[in-house]
Design an enzyme around this catalytic site. Structure first.
Site, PDB file in Angstrom:
ATOM      1  N   ARG A   1      -5.985  13.617  -8.330  1.00 44.89           N
ATOM      2  CA  ARG A   1      -4.590  13.375  -8.783  1.00 44.89           C
ATOM      3  C   ARG A   1      -3.610  13.264  -7.618  1.00 44.89           C
ATOM      4  NH1 ARG A   1      -5.811  17.350 -12.797  1.00 44.89           N
ATOM      5  NH2 ARG A   1      -6.455  16.311 -14.717  1.00 44.89           N
TER       6      ARG A   1
ATOM      7  N   LYS B   1       4.032   0.895  -1.905  1.00 45.65           N
ATOM      8  CA  LYS B   1       3.382   0.101  -2.958  1.00 45.65           C
ATOM      9  C   LYS B   1       1.885   0.034  -2.669  1.00 45.65           C
ATOM     10  CE  LYS B   1       7.118  -2.931  -4.452  1.00 45.65           C
ATOM     11  NZ  LYS B   1       7.569  -4.339  -4.566  1.00 45.65           N
TER      12      LYS B   1
ATOM     13  N   GLU C   1       6.258 -12.955   7.293  1.00 47.78           N
ATOM     14  CA  GLU C   1       6.986 -11.821   6.694  1.00 47.78           C
ATOM     15  C   GLU C   1       8.088 -11.337   7.639  1.00 47.78           C
ATOM     16  OE1 GLU C   1       6.621 -10.865   3.636  1.00 47.78           O
ATOM     17  OE2 GLU C   1       4.551 -11.204   2.989  1.00 47.78           O
TER      18      GLU C   1
ATOM     19  N   LYS D   1      13.174  -2.862   6.450  1.00 46.58           N
ATOM     20  CA  LYS D   1      12.407  -2.450   5.263  1.00 46.58           C
ATOM     21  C   LYS D   1      12.664  -0.982   4.938  1.00 46.58           C
ATOM     22  CE  LYS D   1       8.432  -2.513   2.486  1.00 46.58           C
ATOM     23  NZ  LYS D   1       7.196  -3.122   2.058  1.00 46.58           N
TER      24      LYS D   1
ATOM     25  N   GLU E   1      12.297  -0.279  -6.725  1.00 45.56           N
ATOM     26  CA  GLU E   1      12.714  -1.648  -7.056  1.00 45.56           C
ATOM     27  C   GLU E   1      13.451  -1.699  -8.384  1.00 45.56           C
ATOM     28  OE1 GLU E   1       9.743  -4.531  -5.735  1.00 45.56           O
ATOM     29  OE2 GLU E   1      10.525  -5.953  -7.223  1.00 45.56           O
TER      30      GLU E   1
ATOM     31  N   ARG F   1      15.433  -3.840  -3.387  1.00 50.10           N
ATOM     32  CA  ARG F   1      14.067  -3.992  -2.881  1.00 50.10           C
ATOM     33  C   ARG F   1      13.491  -5.352  -3.275  1.00 50.10           C
ATOM     34  NH1 ARG F   1       9.126   0.391  -2.284  1.00 50.10           N
ATOM     35  NH2 ARG F   1       7.733  -1.111  -1.295  1.00 50.10           N
TER      36      ARG F   1
ATOM     37  N   ASN G   1      11.187  -9.916  -1.832  1.00 53.83           N
ATOM     38  CA  ASN G   1      10.326 -10.932  -2.444  1.00 53.83           C
ATOM     39  C   ASN G   1      10.838 -12.350  -2.194  1.00 53.83           C
ATOM     40  OD1 ASN G   1       8.499  -9.086  -3.539  1.00 53.83           O
ATOM     41  ND2 ASN G   1       9.819  -8.719  -5.302  1.00 53.83           N
TER      42      ASN G   1
ATOM     43  N   HIS H   1       8.520 -15.207  -2.577  1.00 50.05           N
ATOM     44  CA  HIS H   1       7.297 -14.701  -3.189  1.00 50.05           C
ATOM     45  C   HIS H   1       7.062 -15.202  -4.620  1.00 50.05           C
ATOM     46  CE1 HIS H   1       7.180 -12.268   0.356  1.00 50.05           C
ATOM     47  NE2 HIS H   1       6.142 -11.570  -0.031  1.00 50.05           N
TER      48      HIS H   1
ATOM     49  N   HIS I   1       3.341 -16.304  -4.845  1.00 47.82           N
ATOM     50  CA  HIS I   1       2.341 -15.707  -5.747  1.00 47.82           C
ATOM     51  C   HIS I   1       1.738 -16.762  -6.679  1.00 47.82           C
ATOM     52  CE1 HIS I   1       3.771 -11.258  -5.195  1.00 47.82           C
ATOM     53  NE2 HIS I   1       3.111 -11.734  -4.172  1.00 47.82           N
TER      54      HIS I   1
ATOM     55  N   HIS J   1      -1.832 -14.917   2.432  1.00 45.60           N
ATOM     56  CA  HIS J   1      -0.575 -14.526   1.782  1.00 45.60           C
ATOM     57  C   HIS J   1       0.638 -15.008   2.589  1.00 45.60           C
ATOM     58  CE1 HIS J   1       2.198 -12.064  -0.533  1.00 45.60           C
ATOM     59  NE2 HIS J   1       2.604 -11.453   0.569  1.00 45.60           N
TER      60      HIS J   1
HETATM   61  P1  NAD Z   1      -6.184  -8.288   5.227  1.00 40.36           P
HETATM   62  O1  NAD Z   1      -6.068  -6.841   5.027  1.00 40.36           O
HETATM   63  O2  NAD Z   1      -7.162  -9.040   4.400  1.00 40.36           O
HETATM   64  O3  NAD Z   1      -6.474  -8.571   6.779  1.00 40.36           O
HETATM   65  C1  NAD Z   1      -6.635  -9.892   7.224  1.00 40.36           C
HETATM   66  C2  NAD Z   1      -7.952 -10.076   7.984  1.00 40.36           C
HETATM   67  O4  NAD Z   1      -7.826  -9.510   9.276  1.00 40.36           O
HETATM   68  C3  NAD Z   1      -9.148  -9.394   7.354  1.00 40.36           C
HETATM   69  O5  NAD Z   1     -10.267 -10.208   7.547  1.00 40.36           O
HETATM   70  C4  NAD Z   1      -9.285  -8.122   8.152  1.00 40.36           C
HETATM   71  O6  NAD Z   1     -10.602  -7.633   8.134  1.00 40.36           O
HETATM   72  C5  NAD Z   1      -8.878  -8.585   9.511  1.00 40.36           C
HETATM   73  N1  NAD Z   1      -8.312  -7.582  10.409  1.00 40.36           N
HETATM   74  C6  NAD Z   1      -7.393  -6.640  10.116  1.00 40.36           C
HETATM   75  N2  NAD Z   1      -6.978  -6.034  11.226  1.00 40.36           N
HETATM   76  C7  NAD Z   1      -7.674  -6.573  12.259  1.00 40.36           C
HETATM   77  C8  NAD Z   1      -7.661  -6.370  13.661  1.00 40.36           C
HETATM   78  N3  NAD Z   1      -6.796  -5.541  14.238  1.00 40.36           N
HETATM   79  N4  NAD Z   1      -8.531  -7.077  14.408  1.00 40.36           N
HETATM   80  C9  NAD Z   1      -9.379  -7.982  13.824  1.00 40.36           C
HETATM   81  N5  NAD Z   1      -9.382  -8.248  12.507  1.00 40.36           N
HETATM   82  C10 NAD Z   1      -8.544  -7.548  11.735  1.00 40.36           C
HETATM   83  O7  NAD Z   1      -4.794  -9.052   4.997  1.00 40.36           O
HETATM   84  P2  NAD Z   1      -3.273  -8.694   5.287  1.00 40.36           P
HETATM   85  O8  NAD Z   1      -2.626  -9.997   5.524  1.00 40.36           O
HETATM   86  O9  NAD Z   1      -3.110  -7.622   6.269  1.00 40.36           O
HETATM   87  O10 NAD Z   1      -2.782  -8.104   3.894  1.00 40.36           O
HETATM   88  C11 NAD Z   1      -2.740  -8.891   2.730  1.00 40.36           C
HETATM   89  C12 NAD Z   1      -2.680  -7.979   1.545  1.00 40.36           C
HETATM   90  O11 NAD Z   1      -1.502  -7.160   1.642  1.00 40.36           O
HETATM   91  C13 NAD Z   1      -2.591  -8.695   0.223  1.00 40.36           C
HETATM   92  O12 NAD Z   1      -3.497  -8.113  -0.666  1.00 40.36           O
HETATM   93  C14 NAD Z   1      -1.154  -8.429  -0.246  1.00 40.36           C
HETATM   94  O13 NAD Z   1      -1.047  -8.383  -1.645  1.00 40.36           O
HETATM   95  C15 NAD Z   1      -0.903  -7.092   0.365  1.00 40.36           C
HETATM   96  N6  NAD Z   1       0.517  -6.779   0.558  1.00 40.36           N
HETATM   97  C16 NAD Z   1       0.972  -5.588   0.114  1.00 40.36           C
HETATM   98  C17 NAD Z   1       2.296  -5.231   0.299  1.00 40.36           C
HETATM   99  C18 NAD Z   1       2.770  -3.879  -0.129  1.00 40.36           C
HETATM  100  O14 NAD Z   1       3.995  -3.621  -0.081  1.00 40.36           O
HETATM  101  N7  NAD Z   1       1.898  -2.980  -0.517  1.00 40.36           N
HETATM  102  C19 NAD Z   1       3.172  -6.117   0.949  1.00 40.36           C
HETATM  103  C20 NAD Z   1       2.672  -7.341   1.401  1.00 40.36           C
HETATM  104  C21 NAD Z   1       1.345  -7.675   1.202  1.00 40.36           C
HETATM  105  N1  GLY Z   2       6.451  -6.222   0.025  1.00 45.22           N
HETATM  106  C1  GLY Z   2       7.454  -5.993  -0.951  1.00 45.22           C
HETATM  107  C2  GLY Z   2       7.845  -4.586  -1.111  1.00 45.22           C
HETATM  108  O1  GLY Z   2       7.354  -3.729  -0.419  1.00 45.22           O
HETATM  109  O2  GLY Z   2       8.634  -4.282  -1.974  1.00 45.22           O
END
Ligand code: NAD
Ligand code: GLY
Length: 369
Positions: free
Chosen positions: A125, A147, A189, A231, A241, A246, A250, A253, A257, A271
């Protein structure tokens, strides 16, 4: 000792520090270990991050401080953010007989951060979470703000929880092993923050943004720090949000999306690439509706092009009919009361929320390319 930038997400008792520096993974004995409730941590990472040596760096530093670690390695890629891998991760964590004061450390990009974050929210939990982002996208966006989530057949991030970390540790040296395309996608971003809140930062990106891609550490540090200042302030004021602020994060976005859904989350479209194109369309939509001069959209297009990012649906490798994009948009979380919500702008630094955008205007902008 590395030179350290410190920020804080001000959320009262749930507030937390963000440390930005070089070599922080190797100094986790100093920066992370003292903040653990108990000297035991589960490092969740993926194959690429582990192969780049970052998990070993963290393990070594924590061992020096007497922290017991277990490292759980996930397959890389968006497909890992699903029910199957969430369940598997939780079962693997439970195999280690965790206690409530043990910490989950998410070491990776947004995929690892979102999945491990959700697992930390669910395990017993809720156990403490530390985010150690290793992609530019995760460093400037997903690791901060709480998030977490997974994707389902209904769309992205539709199942999740708000789970604020206890600490965010940004080690800029992890960017050195990141594939250039991923670095560029993360920069989209960064541009977003200039678009929504800071015209001077937008100007700086026009002058220095390429330095981030070229590996100039000072440029990387400024890009990450300014993005996180913006941020952190927004999250502190509108954590869930609900206040409208917040949602400004987006920008681009609603389009992005939809493009990701149409591309099928198969890894071909990143993304940040979808966001780059989505921001240009949001800027054009703003101009079409009379909120911004067309020259503002042209300026944004020029900046993203200079940074090697896609600015048209065609460049994303998609050719969808506008009606299909609109249908995908109607499935997104940004639909409220049956109406599409868009973040529009008046030009760099001035974004606002609009819930009265006629679908016809969106169709026109999509049809114009
Ligand atoms: P990812 O986590 O898939 O990483 C991209 C690629 O880089 C992967 O192949 C990973 O293995 C590789 N990688 C990561 N760090 C590395 C490093 N230092 N050296 C070599 N390779 C490395 O993608 P991302 O772009 O980081 O994240 C995308 C995700 O984030 C999506 O699922 C999106 O929905 C989410 N997201 C979440 C929020 C939030 O607020 N929670 C905000 C924006 C995006
Ligand atoms: N990436 C959008 C948020 O964190 O709200």
């Amino acid at each position: 000792m590395s030179d350290l930038d410190q920020l804080r997400v001000e959320l009262g008792a749930r507030g937390y520090p963000i440390l930005i520096g070089t070599g922080l993974l190797d100094e986790a004995d100093r920066h992370l270990a003292p903040r653990l409730a108990r000297p035991r941590a589960f490092i969740v990472t993926d194959d690429h991050v582990a192969a780049a040596g970052h998990a070993a760096r963290l393990e070594r530093a924590l061992a020096r401080a007497g922290v017991a670690t277990a490292t759980l390695v996930l397959p890389p890629g968006e497909a890992t953010k699903d029910f199957h891998h969430l369940r598997q991760l939780l079962e693997r964590l439970l195999d280690h007989r965790p206690e409530r004061a043990d910490t989950v450390v998410a070491l990776g990009g947004g995929v690892v951060g979102d999945l491990a974050g959700l697992a930390a929210a669910l395990l017993l939990r809720g156990v403490p979470l530390v985010q150690v982002p290793t992609t530019l996208l995760a460093q400037v966006d997903s690791a901060v703000g709480g998030k977490t989530g997974i994707d389902t057949r209904h769309g992205k991030n539709l199942v999740g929880a708000f789970k604020q970390p206890a600490l965010v540790l940004v080690d800029l040296t992890t960017l050195d092993t990141l594939p250039p395309r991923e670095l560029r996608a993360g920069l989209a971003e960064v541009v977003k923050y200039g678009c929504i809140r800071d015209a001077a930062f937008f100007d700086w990106l026009e002058a220095e943004g390429v330095g981030v891609l070229a590996g100039r550490r000072a440029a990387q540090r400024h890009a990450v720090r300014r993005s996180l200042e913006i941020k952190a302030a927004i999250v502190a004021r509108d954590e869930r949000e609900t206040g409208g602020e917040r949602a400004l994060l987006n920008f681009g976005h609603t389009f992005a999306h939809a493009f990701e859904a149409l591309a099928g989350y198969d890894g071909r479209l990143l993304h940040g690439e979808a966001v780059a194109c989505g921001m240009v369309l949001a800027a054009r939509l703003s101009a079409h509706l009379g909120h911004a001069p067309a020259t503002a959209a042209e300026r944004l297009t020029a900046l993203l092009t200079a940074l090697g990012l896609p600015t048209s649906v065609h460049e994303l490798g998609l050719e969808p009919a506008p009606e299909r994009v609109l249908a995908a948009m109607r499935h997104d979380k940004k639909v409220r009361g049956g109406r599409l919500h868009f973040v529009l702008w008046r030009g760099p630094g001035t974004a606002f929320l609009a819930d009265d955008v006629p679908e016809e205007a969106v169709r026109d902008v999509l049809a114009a390319g």
